[in-house]
Design a protein around this motif. Structure first.
Motif, PDB file in Angstrom:
ATOM      1  N   VAL A 161       0.833  -1.208   0.000  1.00 11.11           N
ATOM      2  CA  VAL A 161       0.000   0.000   0.000  1.00 11.11           C
ATOM      3  C   VAL A 161       0.868   1.260   0.000  1.00 11.11           C
ATOM      4  O   VAL A 161       0.672   2.157  -0.817  1.00 11.11           O
ATOM      5  N   ASP A 162       1.850   1.303   0.890  1.00 16.24           N
ATOM      6  CA  ASP A 162       2.616   2.530   1.118  1.00 16.24           C
ATOM      7  C   ASP A 162       3.988   2.484   0.454  1.00 16.24           C
ATOM      8  O   ASP A 162       4.619   1.434   0.343  1.00 16.24           O
ATOM      9  N   VAL A 163       4.451   3.679   0.059  1.00 16.70           N
ATOM     10  CA  VAL A 163       5.740   3.861  -0.588  1.00 16.70           C
ATOM     11  C   VAL A 163       6.450   5.043   0.084  1.00 16.70           C
ATOM     12  O   VAL A 163       5.824   6.053   0.415  1.00 16.70           O
ATOM     13  N   ARG A 164       7.762   4.908   0.289  1.00 15.05           N
ATOM     14  CA  ARG A 164       8.573   6.011   0.805  1.00 15.05           C
ATOM     15  C   ARG A 164       9.644   6.354  -0.222  1.00 15.05           C
ATOM     16  O   ARG A 164      10.280   5.461  -0.781  1.00 15.05           O
ATOM     17  N   ILE A 165       9.851   7.643  -0.480  1.00 14.02           N
ATOM     18  CA  ILE A 165      10.882   8.104  -1.404  1.00 14.02           C
ATOM     19  C   ILE A 165      11.891   8.922  -0.616  1.00 14.02           C
ATOM     20  O   ILE A 165      11.552   9.976  -0.052  1.00 14.02           O
ATOM     21  N   GLU A 166      13.128   8.444  -0.558  1.00 16.31           N
ATOM     22  CA  GLU A 166      14.192   9.118   0.164  1.00 16.31           C
ATOM     23  C   GLU A 166      15.069   9.866  -0.841  1.00 16.31           C
ATOM     24  O   GLU A 166      15.586   9.270  -1.795  1.00 16.31           O
ATOM     25  N   ILE A 167      15.251  11.162  -0.628  1.00 16.62           N
ATOM     26  CA  ILE A 167      15.929  12.033  -1.595  1.00 16.62           C
ATOM     27  C   ILE A 167      17.283  12.473  -1.043  1.00 16.62           C
ATOM     28  O   ILE A 167      17.379  12.968   0.082  1.00 16.62           O
ATOM     29  N   ASP A 168      18.317  12.268  -1.862  1.00 14.63           N
ATOM     30  CA  ASP A 168      19.671  12.738  -1.547  1.00 14.63           C
ATOM     31  C   ASP A 168      19.985  13.859  -2.533  1.00 14.63           C
ATOM     32  O   ASP A 168      20.248  13.614  -3.713  1.00 14.63           O
ATOM     33  N   LEU A 169      19.956  15.099  -2.058  1.00 14.21           N
ATOM     34  CA  LEU A 169      20.059  16.251  -2.944  1.00 14.21           C
ATOM     35  C   LEU A 169      21.464  16.502  -3.471  1.00 14.21           C
ATOM     36  O   LEU A 169      21.628  17.132  -4.520  1.00 14.21           O
ATOM     37  N   ASP A 170      22.492  16.008  -2.744  1.00 11.29           N
ATOM     38  CA  ASP A 170      23.872  16.325  -3.133  1.00 11.29           C
ATOM     39  C   ASP A 170      24.766  15.097  -3.248  1.00 11.29           C
ATOM     40  O   ASP A 170      25.991  15.212  -3.276  1.00 11.29           O
ATOM     41  N   ALA A 171      24.175  13.913  -3.334  1.00 15.87           N
ATOM     42  CA  ALA A 171      24.913  12.662  -3.554  1.00 15.87           C
ATOM     43  C   ALA A 171      25.989  12.427  -2.505  1.00 15.87           C
ATOM     44  O   ALA A 171      27.051  11.878  -2.807  1.00 15.87           O
ATOM     45  N   ASN A 172      25.708  12.820  -1.258  1.00 13.77           N
ATOM     46  CA  ASN A 172      26.679  12.575  -0.193  1.00 13.77           C
ATOM     47  C   ASN A 172      26.326  11.352   0.644  1.00 13.77           C
ATOM     48  O   ASN A 172      26.967  11.077   1.656  1.00 13.77           O
ATOM     49  N   GLY A 173      25.295  10.622   0.210  1.00 12.46           N
ATOM     50  CA  GLY A 173      24.908   9.403   0.915  1.00 12.46           C
ATOM     51  C   GLY A 173      23.943   9.613   2.051  1.00 12.46           C
ATOM     52  O   GLY A 173      23.515   8.636   2.683  1.00 12.46           O
ATOM     53  N   SER A 174      23.551  10.854   2.305  1.00 14.30           N
ATOM     54  CA  SER A 174      22.611  11.148   3.392  1.00 14.30           C
ATOM     55  C   SER A 174      21.242  11.494   2.818  1.00 14.30           C
ATOM     56  O   SER A 174      21.134  12.113   1.749  1.00 14.30           O
ATOM     57  N   VAL A 175      20.213  11.118   3.555  1.00 15.00           N
ATOM     58  CA  VAL A 175      18.846  11.434   3.137  1.00 15.00           C
ATOM     59  C   VAL A 175      18.524  12.863   3.565  1.00 15.00           C
ATOM     60  O   VAL A 175      18.564  13.200   4.754  1.00 15.00           O
ATOM     61  N   ASP A 176      18.198  13.712   2.588  1.00 16.93           N
ATOM     62  CA  ASP A 176      17.891  15.118   2.873  1.00 16.93           C
ATOM     63  C   ASP A 176      16.399  15.368   3.029  1.00 16.93           C
ATOM     64  O   ASP A 176      15.987  16.222   3.823  1.00 16.93           O
ATOM     65  N   GLU A 177      15.603  14.665   2.254  1.00 13.31           N
ATOM     66  CA  GLU A 177      14.151  14.844   2.339  1.00 13.31           C
ATOM     67  C   GLU A 177      13.477  13.505   2.099  1.00 13.31           C
ATOM     68  O   GLU A 177      14.031  12.614   1.433  1.00 13.31           O
ATOM     69  N   ILE A 178      12.266  13.354   2.641  1.00 14.43           N
ATOM     70  CA  ILE A 178      11.489  12.133   2.496  1.00 14.43           C
ATOM     71  C   ILE A 178      10.085  12.486   2.020  1.00 14.43           C
ATOM     72  O   ILE A 178       9.471  13.429   2.539  1.00 14.43           O
ATOM     73  N   VAL A 179       9.602  11.749   1.038  1.00 10.67           N
ATOM     74  CA  VAL A 179       8.226  11.881   0.568  1.00 10.67           C
ATOM     75  C   VAL A 179       7.512  10.567   0.853  1.00 10.67           C
ATOM     76  O   VAL A 179       7.955   9.496   0.402  1.00 10.67           O
ATOM     77  N   ASN A 180       6.437  10.623   1.627  1.00  8.42           N
ATOM     78  CA  ASN A 180       5.616   9.445   1.904  1.00  8.42           C
ATOM     79  C   ASN A 180       4.383   9.484   1.021  1.00  8.42           C
ATOM     80  O   ASN A 180       3.665  10.493   0.972  1.00  8.42           O
ATOM     81  N   THR A 181       4.142   8.401   0.304  1.00  4.81           N
ATOM     82  CA  THR A 181       2.997   8.332  -0.589  1.00  4.81           C
ATOM     83  C   THR A 181       2.499   6.892  -0.638  1.00  4.81           C
ATOM     84  O   THR A 181       2.896   6.065   0.186  1.00  4.81           O
ATOM     85  N   THR A 182       1.644   6.589  -1.577  1.00  3.79           N
ATOM     86  CA  THR A 182       1.129   5.231  -1.743  1.00  3.79           C
ATOM     87  C   THR A 182       1.310   4.798  -3.187  1.00  3.79           C
ATOM     88  O   THR A 182       1.501   5.627  -4.088  1.00  3.79           O
ATOM     89  N   TRP A 183       1.233   3.489  -3.411  1.00  4.28           N
ATOM     90  CA  TRP A 183       1.307   2.984  -4.780  1.00  4.28           C
ATOM     91  C   TRP A 183       0.174   3.574  -5.625  1.00  4.28           C
ATOM     92  O   TRP A 183       0.375   3.947  -6.777  1.00  4.28           O
ATOM     93  N   ALA A 184      -1.025   3.658  -5.049  1.00  7.04           N
ATOM     94  CA  ALA A 184      -2.163   4.164  -5.795  1.00  7.04           C
ATOM     95  C   ALA A 184      -1.961   5.623  -6.183  1.00  7.04           C
ATOM     96  O   ALA A 184      -2.279   6.037  -7.310  1.00  7.04           O
TER      97      ALA A 184
END
Length: 324
Positions: A296-319
């Motif tokens: 049901v649920d999907v999480r998108i972890e965003i690394d804005l500067d390719a340093n290996g750290s998660v800068d932002e997270i978007v929580n959404t769903t498959w639907a």
């Protein structure tokens, strides 16, 4: 030959190329040069992961020779429910019964025609180098689509028995200005694909598709896949399917090119969304990691500067991802 097998085959190859007048021979317009990499941000991460996931599914559906090898891309709703692999056998066996054959022209149900030609060395089996050319000429089978263009198939490898549906086959397909026109869209595809199917361990069926490039133009976008590969499995006993994929995608839906891969394979049961799996999308010094939390649920972890750290997270769903 059974035209319904062929028409589904042709549509599957064309529409599956990138998710979303006829030619002749094997000459193709080369794809455009790669675009600059996309800078992935919180604003475009959902669109980038959605486009990449659809590209993986779309190229994977090229294995669906006859819409019945066990996998199909249905929009962006994940791997569709498997459906066996009888039609591809019917398609190949029908062709082999024509040996020697070609050109063999069959009228389509409403208008136009399909012409088959080629060479098969042994009518009892398939041999590397066997080939057949499928040319559709304004073919309308009453399915809401008119198909025009050429696909050339060459057998790369074959082992097993078609009659018992226990075999491994690899075929190289060249798609040349293949156009599908419907009331809502016009899709034109060019490119190459190596398509493989292995049923020797049934109920476990494995399929794969790979190629150097595939371009697809539609009313909504122009997409180019490069160095793409999708591997699929289906356990018919448990209805568990898996997908591993990689490639580069350049689409007018985004302002730059992206690479995608699956650090963790996707797995699903039946026709549900994947319950586990990861899709890594990489752009210009940035990335987004799509994680299937469950079906049901999907999480998108965003690394804005390719340093290996998660800068932002978007929580959404498959639907939501499918409908976005």
């Amino acid at each position: 030959m059974k035209t319904q097998y062929l028409m589904t085959l042709v549509a599957s190859l064309a529409i599956g190329a990138c998710g979303g007048g006829g030619g002749s021979g094997n000459t193709q317009t080369p794809p455009p040069p790669p675009a600059a990499g996309l800078a992935i941000t919180a604003d475009n991460a959902v669109a980038a992961t959605k486009a990449s996931y659809e590209a993986a599914l779309g190229s994977g559906s090229l294995t669906d020779l006859g819409n019945s090898l066990g996998f199909s891309a249905s929009g962006s709703s994940g791997l569709a429910k498997p459906a066996g692999h009888v039609a591809v056998n019917g398609f190949i066996i029908d062709v082999m019964q024509k040996v020697p054959f070609g050109p063999d022209e069959s009228p389509c149900a409403v208008a136009g025609s399909v012409t088959i030609s080629g060479n098969i060395d042994n009518p009892l089996t398939l041999t590397p180098g066997d080939n057949f050319v499928v040319e559709s000429t304004a073919c309308d089978d009453g399915l809401g689509e008119v198909i025009d263009g050429v696909i050339t198939f060459t057998v790369a490898a074959f082992d097993g028995d078609l009659l018992t549906e226990t075999f491994a086959i690899s075929m190289d397909a060249v798609i040349d200005d293949l156009q599908i026109v419907s009331d809502v869209d016009t899709i034109t595809s060019n490119g190459d694909a190596r398509v493989s199917l292995d049923t020797r361990d049934t109920p476990l069926v494995t399929t794969s598709v790979s190629g150097s490039s595939m371009t697809t133009d539609s009313n909504a976008s122009a997409d180019t896949l490069r160095a793409y590969s999708t591997d699929l499995t289906l356990d018919g006993a448990t209805a568990v399917s898996t997908m591993v994929a990689s490639g580069s995608l350049d689409t007018t839906r985004l302002t730059g090119a992206i690479d995608y891969s699956t650090p963790m394979r996707f797995e699903l049961i039946g026709s549900s969304y994947p319950h586990i799996g990861e899709l890594l999308v990489e752009g210009d010094q940035s990335s987004a990691l799509l994680i299937a939390v469950d079906n049901v649920d999907v999480r998108i972890e965003i690394d804005l500067d390719a340093n290996g750290s998660v800068d932002e997270i978007v929580n959404t769903t498959w639907a939501e991802l499918e409908g976005g």
